[in-house]
Scaffold this motif. Structure first.
Motif, PDB file in Angstrom:
ATOM      1  N   UNK A  91      13.237 -10.732  -3.190  1.00 27.07           N
ATOM      2  CA  UNK A  91      12.045 -11.155  -2.575  1.00 27.07           C
ATOM      3  C   UNK A  91      11.620 -10.050  -1.444  1.00 27.07           C
ATOM      4  N   UNK A  92      10.440 -10.011  -0.958  1.00 24.79           N
ATOM      5  CA  UNK A  92      10.108  -9.151   0.087  1.00 24.79           C
ATOM      6  C   UNK A  92       9.770 -10.015   1.338  1.00 24.79           C
ATOM      7  N   UNK A  93      10.343  -9.670   2.466  1.00 27.39           N
ATOM      8  CA  UNK A  93      10.195 -10.638   3.568  1.00 27.39           C
ATOM      9  C   UNK A  93       9.143 -10.070   4.666  1.00 27.39           C
ATOM     10  N   UNK A  94       7.897  -9.805   4.128  1.00 30.41           N
ATOM     11  CA  UNK A  94       7.056  -9.106   5.005  1.00 30.41           C
ATOM     12  C   UNK A  94       6.788  -9.964   5.971  1.00 30.41           C
ATOM     13  N   UNK A  95       6.826 -11.215   6.150  1.00 30.60           N
ATOM     14  CA  UNK A  95       6.002 -12.186   7.180  1.00 30.60           C
ATOM     15  C   UNK A  95       7.418 -12.890   8.026  1.00 30.60           C
ATOM     16  N   UNK A  96       8.603 -12.512   7.675  1.00 34.49           N
ATOM     17  CA  UNK A  96       9.641 -12.994   8.431  1.00 34.49           C
ATOM     18  C   UNK A  96       9.408 -12.668  10.035  1.00 34.49           C
ATOM     19  N   UNK A 135       2.074  -5.314 -11.346  1.00 32.66           N
ATOM     20  CA  UNK A 135       2.206  -6.259 -10.423  1.00 32.66           C
ATOM     21  C   UNK A 135       3.144  -6.488  -9.659  1.00 32.66           C
ATOM     22  N   UNK A 136       4.419  -5.828  -9.848  1.00 36.05           N
ATOM     23  CA  UNK A 136       5.434  -5.743  -8.628  1.00 36.05           C
ATOM     24  C   UNK A 136       5.393  -4.360  -7.646  1.00 36.05           C
ATOM     25  N   UNK A 137       4.845  -4.811  -6.419  1.00 34.59           N
ATOM     26  CA  UNK A 137       4.688  -3.612  -5.491  1.00 34.59           C
ATOM     27  C   UNK A 137       4.965  -3.737  -4.229  1.00 34.59           C
ATOM     28  N   UNK A 138       5.505  -2.823  -3.460  1.00 36.55           N
ATOM     29  CA  UNK A 138       5.931  -2.897  -2.093  1.00 36.55           C
ATOM     30  C   UNK A 138       5.123  -3.761  -1.455  1.00 36.55           C
ATOM     31  N   UNK A 139       5.602  -4.648  -0.441  1.00 33.42           N
ATOM     32  CA  UNK A 139       4.862  -5.404   0.548  1.00 33.42           C
ATOM     33  C   UNK A 139       4.474  -4.546   1.783  1.00 33.42           C
ATOM     34  N   UNK A 140       3.513  -4.639   2.226  1.00 39.35           N
ATOM     35  CA  UNK A 140       3.024  -3.750   3.492  1.00 39.35           C
ATOM     36  C   UNK A 140       3.906  -4.154   4.805  1.00 39.35           C
ATOM     37  N   UNK A 141       4.382  -2.997   5.316  1.00 34.24           N
ATOM     38  CA  UNK A 141       5.066  -3.135   6.691  1.00 34.24           C
ATOM     39  C   UNK A 141       4.203  -3.806   7.636  1.00 34.24           C
ATOM     40  N   UNK A 142       4.698  -4.841   8.370  1.00 32.84           N
ATOM     41  CA  UNK A 142       3.841  -5.314   9.397  1.00 32.84           C
ATOM     42  C   UNK A 142       3.533  -4.279  10.444  1.00 32.84           C
ATOM     43  N   UNK A 143       2.220  -4.721  10.811  1.00 33.49           N
ATOM     44  CA  UNK A 143       1.687  -3.397  11.778  1.00 33.49           C
ATOM     45  C   UNK A 143       1.884  -4.170  13.503  1.00 33.49           C
ATOM     46  N   UNK A 144       2.416  -5.460  13.421  1.00 27.95           N
ATOM     47  CA  UNK A 144       2.817  -5.608  14.700  1.00 27.95           C
ATOM     48  C   UNK A 144       3.694  -6.598  14.895  1.00 27.95           C
ATOM     49  N   UNK A 145       4.480  -6.989  16.048  1.00 23.64           N
ATOM     50  CA  UNK A 145       5.652  -7.952  15.875  1.00 23.64           C
ATOM     51  C   UNK A 145       5.455  -9.243  15.569  1.00 23.64           C
TER      52      UNK A 145
END
Ligand code: HEC
Ligand code: HEC
Length: 311
Positions: free
Chosen positions: A120-125, A167-177
């Motif tokens: 799983x990708x944890x983009x919003x952690x 379908x399976x793509x990297x998630x965006x790296x968050x742009x703010x803390x």
């Protein structure tokens, strides 16, 4: 006739393209960050990893996170081994910088740029939770100490390669803390736990093939269960419908009943919940309550899941 040949040639060309392309690579990170470890972060990371990472990475042979053959992933994805994530510089993740680890956890892109389609990708952690995981990986806990078990490369199927194209793509790296969730807002906190942190939806939606890690709510059959999972002997275990549908989901469940299932694996009038549903014993009372409250609000799906299949 010519049409058939043309279609065939195109199909063969496409398969060859997928085989050659393989699992895609992406640009690596240029982030620079240094994580300040604290005992609180290590303890928090240990709790998260116990529920989230070690199920896939812990080896019963070494009692360390040296990786294993993932017999419990559907074979249609190929023969998949999780990797050695101990602190070993040669065989583990000793060469990863803090930034590279954070980048991998958030986006799915590894240090060498190759993509990891399995995790799983944890983009919003929250930043705190991500830093906790990394602090734990660098801590003195016995299961993460260096061990020289070599990795076994994954042999991804054509289907996995195809899914990486569409379908399976990297998630965006968050742009703010990202701040920690507000634990007084039960619904928001519950969503954070079920979706952003413990990724319950990944097993509890209809199928791994129709998961949307980037927009989890768009995953096919979100929380409606029926995903084909395997136990450690490769026997089929379908995930349960945990939407609030009264008839086929958990709409009629009290908090106490839900709590017993989630933390102890015990269900009313039936055998205990089977692997890969692990008893989440480390969840706090507040976390259980928040998860329960959030699951009561996801769209109801009518989907009766056969629980005990002959195999
Ligand atoms: C569903 C199973 C699964 C879960 C859950 C999982 N991993 Fe993995 N992980 C894998 C597999 C399979 C690989 C190897 C494939 C690859 O990296 O392409 C891997 C690779 C890695 C790598 C890359 C190692 C390297 O040498 O490049 C790291 C780091 C990692 N995992 C850390 C974690 C952490 C930390 C967690 C918990 C937050 C986690 N994983 C959760 C299956 C999983
Ligand atoms: C690795 C896959 C996986 C993950 C992750 C997972 N589950 Fe499960 N869960 C299952 C499976 C499979 C079953 C059915 C087990 C059985 O039938 O014995 C199940 C059963 C359940 C049940 C019992 C439902 C019933 O009708 O008896 C509940 C409640 C539940 N899960 C909640 C959760 C929550 C909340 C999370 C996240 C904190 C979660 N699960 C994470 C696979 C998973």
């Amino acid at each position: 006739m010519w049409l058939v040949i043309a279609v065939l040639v195109l199909a063969i060309g496409f398969v060859a393209f997928l085989e050659i392309r393989g699992i895609p690579s992406y640009p690596t990170t240029t982030l620079s960050l240094k994580i300040e470890s604290t005992p609180e972060k290590v303890a928090n990371g240990e709790k998260i990893a116990a529920m989230l990472c070690n199920g896939c990475h812990l080896s019963t042979q070494t009692n360390k996170v040296t990786g294993r053959l993932m017999l419990d992933l559907p074979k249609e994805f190929g023969t998949i081994h999780s990797f050695n994530i101990t602190q070993d510089k040669e065989y583990g993740i000793g060469k990863y910088s803090d930034a590279e680890l954070v980048y991998l956890l958030r986006t799915g892109i590894k240090r060498d740029g190759s993509f990891n389609p399995v995790m799983p990708k944890f983009a919003k952690l929250s930043d705190y939770d991500i830093e906790s995981i990394v602090s734990y990986l660098h801590s003195d806990r016995p299961e993460v100490q260096a061990n020289n078990t070599p990795n076994v490369e994954c042999d991804y199927s054509l289907l996995s390669k195809f899914l990486c194209l569409v379908a399976f793509k990297p998630s965006e790296y968050p742009d703010k803390p990202i701040a920690n969730p507000d634990t007084t807002n039960l619904l928001a906190y519950g969503k954070y736990l079920c979706v952003d942190l413990y990724a319950c939806y990944a097993c509890h939606s209809a199928d791994f093939k129709t998961l949307d890690y980037v927009n989890p709510e768009k995953s096919g059959g979100f929380f409606g269960g029926g995903n084909h999972l395997l136990d450690l002997e490769g026997r089929l275990v379908l995930s349960a419908n945990i939407t609030p549908d009264e008839e086929t989901g958990i709409g009629n469940w009290s908090l106490e009943r839900f709590d017993r299932a989630l933390r102890s694996g015990l269900v009313q009038d039936g055998p205990a919940l089977r692997y890969p549903m692990m008893p989440h014993a480390r969840l706090s009372d507040l976390e259980v309550k928040a998860i329960y409250s959030y699951l009561k609000t996801v769209p109801k799906l009518k989907n009766k899941v056969e629980r005990h299949l002959e195999s």
